[in-house]
Design an enzyme around this catalytic site. Sequence first.
Site, mmCIF file in Angstrom:
data_model
loop_
_atom_site.group_PDB
_atom_site.id
_atom_site.type_symbol
_atom_site.label_atom_id
_atom_site.label_comp_id
_atom_site.label_asym_id
_atom_site.label_seq_id
_atom_site.Cartn_x
_atom_site.Cartn_y
_atom_site.Cartn_z
ATOM 1 N N ASN A 24 11.858 -29.543 -4.490
ATOM 2 C CA ASN A 24 12.160 -30.418 -5.626
ATOM 3 C C ASN A 24 12.339 -31.887 -5.227
ATOM 4 O O ASN A 24 12.990 -32.662 -5.906
ATOM 5 C CB ASN A 24 13.354 -29.870 -6.413
ATOM 6 N N LYS B 100 12.896 -35.226 0.450
ATOM 7 C CA LYS B 100 12.674 -33.962 1.155
ATOM 8 C C LYS B 100 11.230 -33.839 1.676
ATOM 9 O O LYS B 100 10.337 -34.597 1.247
ATOM 10 C CB LYS B 100 12.994 -32.801 0.199
ATOM 11 N N HIS C 245 17.250 -34.836 -2.646
ATOM 12 C CA HIS C 245 18.658 -34.404 -2.677
ATOM 13 C C HIS C 245 19.492 -35.592 -3.104
ATOM 14 O O HIS C 245 19.174 -36.733 -2.773
ATOM 15 C CB HIS C 245 19.119 -33.962 -1.271
ATOM 16 N N GLU D 163 28.676 -37.001 3.026
ATOM 17 C CA GLU D 163 27.250 -36.888 3.364
ATOM 18 C C GLU D 163 26.725 -38.174 4.029
ATOM 19 O O GLU D 163 25.870 -38.112 4.915
ATOM 20 C CB GLU D 163 26.450 -36.557 2.107
ATOM 21 N N TYR E 180 24.213 -28.269 4.603
ATOM 22 C CA TYR E 180 24.220 -27.474 3.366
ATOM 23 C C TYR E 180 25.248 -26.344 3.397
ATOM 24 O O TYR E 180 25.124 -25.390 2.634
ATOM 25 C CB TYR E 180 22.824 -26.900 3.120
HETATM 26 O O1 CDP Z 1 20.036 -30.248 -5.327
HETATM 27 P P1 CDP Z 1 20.969 -29.894 -6.460
HETATM 28 O O2 CDP Z 1 22.362 -30.454 -6.255
HETATM 29 O O3 CDP Z 1 20.394 -30.223 -7.799
HETATM 30 O O4 CDP Z 1 21.094 -28.298 -6.467
HETATM 31 P P2 CDP Z 1 22.086 -27.320 -5.662
HETATM 32 O O5 CDP Z 1 22.528 -26.268 -6.625
HETATM 33 O O6 CDP Z 1 23.152 -28.086 -4.946
HETATM 34 O O7 CDP Z 1 21.138 -26.622 -4.608
HETATM 35 C C1 CDP Z 1 20.754 -27.299 -3.422
HETATM 36 C C2 CDP Z 1 19.272 -27.082 -3.216
HETATM 37 O O8 CDP Z 1 19.039 -25.693 -2.980
HETATM 38 C C3 CDP Z 1 18.380 -27.417 -4.410
HETATM 39 O O9 CDP Z 1 18.052 -28.787 -4.489
HETATM 40 C C4 CDP Z 1 17.162 -26.571 -4.129
HETATM 41 O O10 CDP Z 1 16.293 -27.213 -3.213
HETATM 42 C C5 CDP Z 1 17.749 -25.328 -3.456
HETATM 43 N N1 CDP Z 1 17.860 -24.204 -4.380
HETATM 44 C C6 CDP Z 1 16.945 -23.156 -4.289
HETATM 45 O O11 CDP Z 1 16.063 -23.190 -3.438
HETATM 46 N N2 CDP Z 1 17.031 -22.090 -5.157
HETATM 47 C C7 CDP Z 1 17.997 -22.034 -6.098
HETATM 48 N N3 CDP Z 1 18.061 -21.007 -6.924
HETATM 49 C C8 CDP Z 1 18.917 -23.096 -6.206
HETATM 50 C C9 CDP Z 1 18.829 -24.171 -5.337
HETATM 51 MG MG MG Z 2 23.808 -30.057 -4.826
#
Ligand code: CDP
Ligand code: MG
Length: 133
Positions: A112, A9, A115, A126, A49
């Site tokens: 973070n 990212k 992805h 994807e 997304y």
């Molecule tokens: O990336 P991951 O699959 O671990 O998490 P996700 O639940 O699929 O969420 C996608 C992305 O959204 C995360 O990697 C974060 O960058 C963002 N996110 C956020 O900004 N705030 C949250 N409360 C949860 C997710």
């Molecule tokens: Mg995810």
Amino acid sequence: MEQTLSIIKPDAIERNLAEEIKNFFKKNNLNIKDSKKIHITKEEASEFYKVHQSKPFYNDLCAYLSSGPIIVMILEGENAVLSNRKLMGATNPKDADENTIRKMYGISIDKNSVHGSDSVDNAKKEIEFFFKN
Ligand code: CDP
Ligand code: MG
């Protein structure tokens, strides 16, 4: 061999962490089958997304992923999807285990660093999204 999609990212690209992250995958038995640096539009990020479209963080997330260059990669290896998720660590770097990418490099829950696809099915979709036109 299983494949998964990984994205480095903007926060990690900005801090020149791409090579370190790529080496971490290779060292942990995930081969990089394909890789490209791109800068996507907010519309493309919103499409990518879209599973999160009902979430409160959706708009910021899409703005963020399109805010600067990213590197999209096809990772290949045994149990690549799960293996990549383990190497990434928890979504919130604060909760991530030691020696995971998000623990080592993540700044915050939104910045973070990486992805990774969350299932074999989503990995196929994807990879298709970024690599097959
Ligand atoms: O990336 P991951 O699959 O671990 O998490 P996700 O639940 O699929 O969420 C996608 C992305 O959204 C995360 O990697 C974060 O960058 C963002 N996110 C956020 O900004 N705030 C949250 N409360 C949860 C997710
Ligand atoms: Mg995810």
